[in-house]
Design a protein around this motif. Sequence first.
Motif, PDB file in Angstrom:
ATOM      1  N   THR A   5       1.003  -0.957  -0.051  1.00 30.29           N
ATOM      2  CA  THR A   5      -0.031  -0.089  -0.078  1.00 30.29           C
ATOM      3  C   THR A   5       0.970   1.183   0.045  1.00 30.29           C
ATOM      4  O   THR A   5       2.043   1.228  -0.069  1.00 30.29           O
ATOM      5  N   GLU A   6       0.238   2.339   0.029  1.00 31.31           N
ATOM      6  CA  GLU A   6       1.211   3.751   0.152  1.00 31.31           C
ATOM      7  C   GLU A   6       1.809   3.631   1.361  1.00 31.31           C
ATOM      8  O   GLU A   6       3.126   4.123   1.524  1.00 31.31           O
ATOM      9  N   ASP A   7       1.403   2.993   2.455  1.00 30.43           N
ATOM     10  CA  ASP A   7       1.990   3.138   3.841  1.00 30.43           C
ATOM     11  C   ASP A   7       2.885   1.791   4.034  1.00 30.43           C
ATOM     12  O   ASP A   7       3.896   1.701   4.568  1.00 30.43           O
ATOM     13  N   ILE A   8       2.402   0.710   3.557  1.00 31.67           N
ATOM     14  CA  ILE A   8       3.010  -0.767   3.988  1.00 31.67           C
ATOM     15  C   ILE A   8       3.748  -1.485   2.871  1.00 31.67           C
ATOM     16  O   ILE A   8       3.245  -1.501   1.629  1.00 31.67           O
ATOM     17  N   TYR A   9       4.977  -2.013   3.242  1.00 27.94           N
ATOM     18  CA  TYR A   9       5.719  -2.500   2.207  1.00 27.94           C
ATOM     19  C   TYR A   9       6.405  -3.896   3.000  1.00 27.94           C
ATOM     20  O   TYR A   9       6.409  -4.072   4.300  1.00 27.94           O
ATOM     21  N   ALA A  10       6.621  -4.981   2.089  1.00 26.85           N
ATOM     22  CA  ALA A  10       7.168  -6.136   2.498  1.00 26.85           C
ATOM     23  C   ALA A  10       8.659  -6.057   2.125  1.00 26.85           C
ATOM     24  O   ALA A  10       9.120  -5.568   0.941  1.00 26.85           O
ATOM     25  N   TYR A  11       9.312  -6.228   3.348  1.00 27.99           N
ATOM     26  CA  TYR A  11      11.014  -6.597   3.009  1.00 27.99           C
ATOM     27  C   TYR A  11      11.310  -7.931   3.371  1.00 27.99           C
ATOM     28  O   TYR A  11      10.943  -8.625   4.438  1.00 27.99           O
ATOM     29  N   TYR A  46       9.708  -9.018   7.090  1.00 26.64           N
ATOM     30  CA  TYR A  46       8.564  -8.188   7.960  1.00 26.64           C
ATOM     31  C   TYR A  46       7.764  -7.460   6.774  1.00 26.64           C
ATOM     32  O   TYR A  46       8.383  -6.864   5.716  1.00 26.64           O
ATOM     33  N   LEU A  47       6.605  -7.321   7.178  1.00 20.73           N
ATOM     34  CA  LEU A  47       5.708  -6.040   6.731  1.00 20.73           C
ATOM     35  C   LEU A  47       5.900  -5.019   7.532  1.00 20.73           C
ATOM     36  O   LEU A  47       5.835  -4.806   8.837  1.00 20.73           O
ATOM     37  N   MET A  48       6.188  -3.754   6.778  1.00 23.12           N
ATOM     38  CA  MET A  48       6.455  -2.473   7.800  1.00 23.12           C
ATOM     39  C   MET A  48       5.371  -1.391   7.149  1.00 23.12           C
ATOM     40  O   MET A  48       5.226  -1.082   6.150  1.00 23.12           O
ATOM     41  N   ASP A  49       4.852  -0.714   8.233  1.00 25.28           N
ATOM     42  CA  ASP A  49       3.944   0.523   8.117  1.00 25.28           C
ATOM     43  C   ASP A  49       4.952   1.650   8.295  1.00 25.28           C
ATOM     44  O   ASP A  49       5.450   2.041   9.527  1.00 25.28           O
ATOM     45  N   ARG A  58       3.454   4.560  10.757  1.00 27.74           N
ATOM     46  CA  ARG A  58       3.025   4.055  12.140  1.00 27.74           C
ATOM     47  C   ARG A  58       4.405   3.471  12.785  1.00 27.74           C
ATOM     48  O   ARG A  58       4.503   3.520  14.049  1.00 27.74           O
ATOM     49  N   LEU A  59       5.323   3.212  11.727  1.00 25.27           N
ATOM     50  CA  LEU A  59       6.634   2.735  12.090  1.00 25.27           C
ATOM     51  C   LEU A  59       6.309   1.333  13.129  1.00 25.27           C
ATOM     52  O   LEU A  59       6.947   1.245  14.187  1.00 25.27           O
ATOM     53  N   GLU A  60       5.581   0.569  12.455  1.00 30.75           N
ATOM     54  CA  GLU A  60       5.208  -0.646  13.229  1.00 30.75           C
ATOM     55  C   GLU A  60       5.617  -1.952  12.158  1.00 30.75           C
ATOM     56  O   GLU A  60       5.516  -1.502  10.985  1.00 30.75           O
ATOM     57  N   SER A  61       5.802  -3.239  12.594  1.00 32.62           N
ATOM     58  CA  SER A  61       5.865  -4.254  11.745  1.00 32.62           C
ATOM     59  C   SER A  61       5.358  -5.525  12.331  1.00 32.62           C
ATOM     60  O   SER A  61       5.357  -5.736  13.566  1.00 32.62           O
ATOM     61  N   VAL A  62       5.263  -6.256  11.317  1.00 32.72           N
ATOM     62  CA  VAL A  62       4.980  -7.876  11.848  1.00 32.72           C
ATOM     63  C   VAL A  62       5.697  -8.657  10.811  1.00 32.72           C
ATOM     64  O   VAL A  62       6.149  -8.446   9.376  1.00 32.72           O
ATOM     65  N   GLY A  63       6.262  -9.908  11.416  1.00 32.49           N
ATOM     66  CA  GLY A  63       7.310 -10.506  10.545  1.00 32.49           C
ATOM     67  C   GLY A  63       7.508 -12.000  10.716  1.00 32.49           C
ATOM     68  O   GLY A  63       6.914 -12.444  11.725  1.00 32.49           O
ATOM     69  N   PHE A 108       6.814 -12.557  14.730  1.00 39.26           N
ATOM     70  CA  PHE A 108       7.170 -11.040  15.722  1.00 39.26           C
ATOM     71  C   PHE A 108       6.536  -9.942  15.276  1.00 39.26           C
ATOM     72  O   PHE A 108       6.135  -9.651  14.276  1.00 39.26           O
ATOM     73  N   ARG A 109       6.203  -9.048  16.396  1.00 39.30           N
ATOM     74  CA  ARG A 109       5.767  -7.754  16.018  1.00 39.30           C
ATOM     75  C   ARG A 109       7.212  -6.925  16.429  1.00 39.30           C
ATOM     76  O   ARG A 109       8.123  -7.229  17.227  1.00 39.30           O
ATOM     77  N   GLY A 110       7.089  -5.701  15.804  1.00 39.66           N
ATOM     78  CA  GLY A 110       8.384  -4.917  15.777  1.00 39.66           C
ATOM     79  C   GLY A 110       7.843  -3.283  15.957  1.00 39.66           C
ATOM     80  O   GLY A 110       6.783  -3.065  15.267  1.00 39.66           O
ATOM     81  N   THR A 111       8.606  -2.628  16.595  1.00 37.12           N
ATOM     82  CA  THR A 111       8.623  -1.072  16.611  1.00 37.12           C
ATOM     83  C   THR A 111       9.494  -0.388  16.017  1.00 37.12           C
ATOM     84  O   THR A 111      10.814  -0.934  16.330  1.00 37.12           O
TER      85      THR A 111
END
Length: 567
Positions: free
Chosen positions: A205-211, A225-228, A231-236, A252-255
């Motif tokens: 999306t405009e906000d969310i990228y997969a890395y 992880y997917l990173m917003d 919001r500088l949040e991630s799930v991976g 995991f979740r990340g900040t």
Amino acid sequence: MARQAYPDVPLFRYDYTDLDKARIAQALAAPAQAGPASRSELDDRLAGTTLTIITEDAGPLSWQFRPGRRLAFDGKECGYGALALGHVTLIAHLVPGTTTGFAIAWDRDNGLATVFELWFGDGPAPVAREVNRAIHFGKVENTPATQDRHQPTARVEGRALSWTEDTGNRTIDYYPSAMYSHWVELDRLNEGRGYSAPSDYIQLTEDIYAYTRTESEFSGLWHMYLMDMNRLESVGLRLGFNGADELEYYMFRGTGEWLGQIARFEEFGDVSGDPIKIENGKKGERRIYRPLQTMPRMTPEQVAAAVARGPKIFDGPSIMAGNGLPPSKAMAGRNFTVRYDAGPVMEYRITGPDRLEWRKDGSGGWTGARYNAWETMPGVFIFGHFLEGSKDHDGHIVVADFESGMATCFHGYLNTPFFANEAGAETWFGKLEGAEVPDPGGKRHERTMDMIGRAFTWNYSPGLTSMHVYSTPNTVSWVIFTPDGHGGTEWSGTGDFIKIRDQLYFCRWQEEACNGTLGTILINMRTMHDSGIGYHCGEEGLSISAIGAFARHAGKIDVDKFFGGKA
């Protein structure tokens, strides 16, 4: 070597076990049934859902989700994990009885989905422990028809963030390339060193990228992880075997913390990703820099024989210095001594514009040698020469400031414990002694944090351009550009950074487990030009040659606080 999950030696020095596919399959069996671990609560809202994704190249793929975080796929039941990042859900599972798994990024709002198919063994990776991945773009069945799909992107290129997982692990992630990344483990590895890995960047999306990154040439672990970005949040998901051959399979979740942005060099409007495709490649194949496959590994005897054929010391134009300054003749006629605090005492008689005589520790006669020197800032010279007859075929690359009386040497040598033709290096600080040279007393050039986090592009000759990222106080990574200006492949090695004067820095990097070169440059940030010297030995012999390039300062990432704020 004792097995270590996270080695206390550089990752390119660790002897990873060559795990075979059968052993890997055995290790995956129980986790496939249980599903991934997670310290954050996994999402169980998918129970009773069937998710069928129509992909462009793998056909329809279908998952039936059941209570208790169970799913059925391809006639097999297994455990799974799911974590939501806003309206995008990440789903992960292994397929029982195989060495295959999947990670799915599903946008629940528009039905677009990207499937990462993962497997151990059977290539294209050269070893079974390295995770392979193939990316399938698609959409969920029975969602509105659309031609849109998630796409590889260069929009992340140049950014850097630090991430803290719910596991407590902290990492600095640099994204200086459209197909590689550079990461620094702050907790799992104790060196504070950075490494480079092939990576994928997918815009969801405009906000969310997969890395993603695959620790190719090292453990082979796959980390994604997917990173917003707002919001500088991630799930991976992390999947693979660590240095102790233990399976890591967890979500995991990340900040995150925004650390900055360096420049990109594609044409304006070019945000395309995956810049170096392999036409008609094997499933999952991509361009990965595997330097040890091409580096000759020589013995001390072979090195000695190669050196004996005659070192090539500044013996002609260098492609690495097509844009360099001309050598300076201004040192000719000087006689001086460099007294290093933790090194030798070197006496010099500069007999001509490219000839000198040296004597070490006041013993023996004088030895003649060819040298080149460059006056990069008034009164400051970088010069280098070969020490004929030295046991380890030494090269001295010296910055001498005749106005301050201080000198620093990058001492290059061969016969390291790893490959005899791979250059080692150490840094010596000292002072100059000679007529009209001021005595600096105890003052010396110093290591500096000024360069850490910076990136420079270097144009050595027409068509020969790379970028250095000075990611930590002991790491340099180098990114090779594609013809259209995307950041391409990347490798990393040991670095050191010395402040000579304001905006004048003496830096080195070692192309370890790569081609063995020691590179040194004296960077003048006022003129955005450098002068330097390369020291290299291969089957063709030993060479000391010029380096010189025009620079562009690509920016600085704010990482000082992670390294104590001072070198």
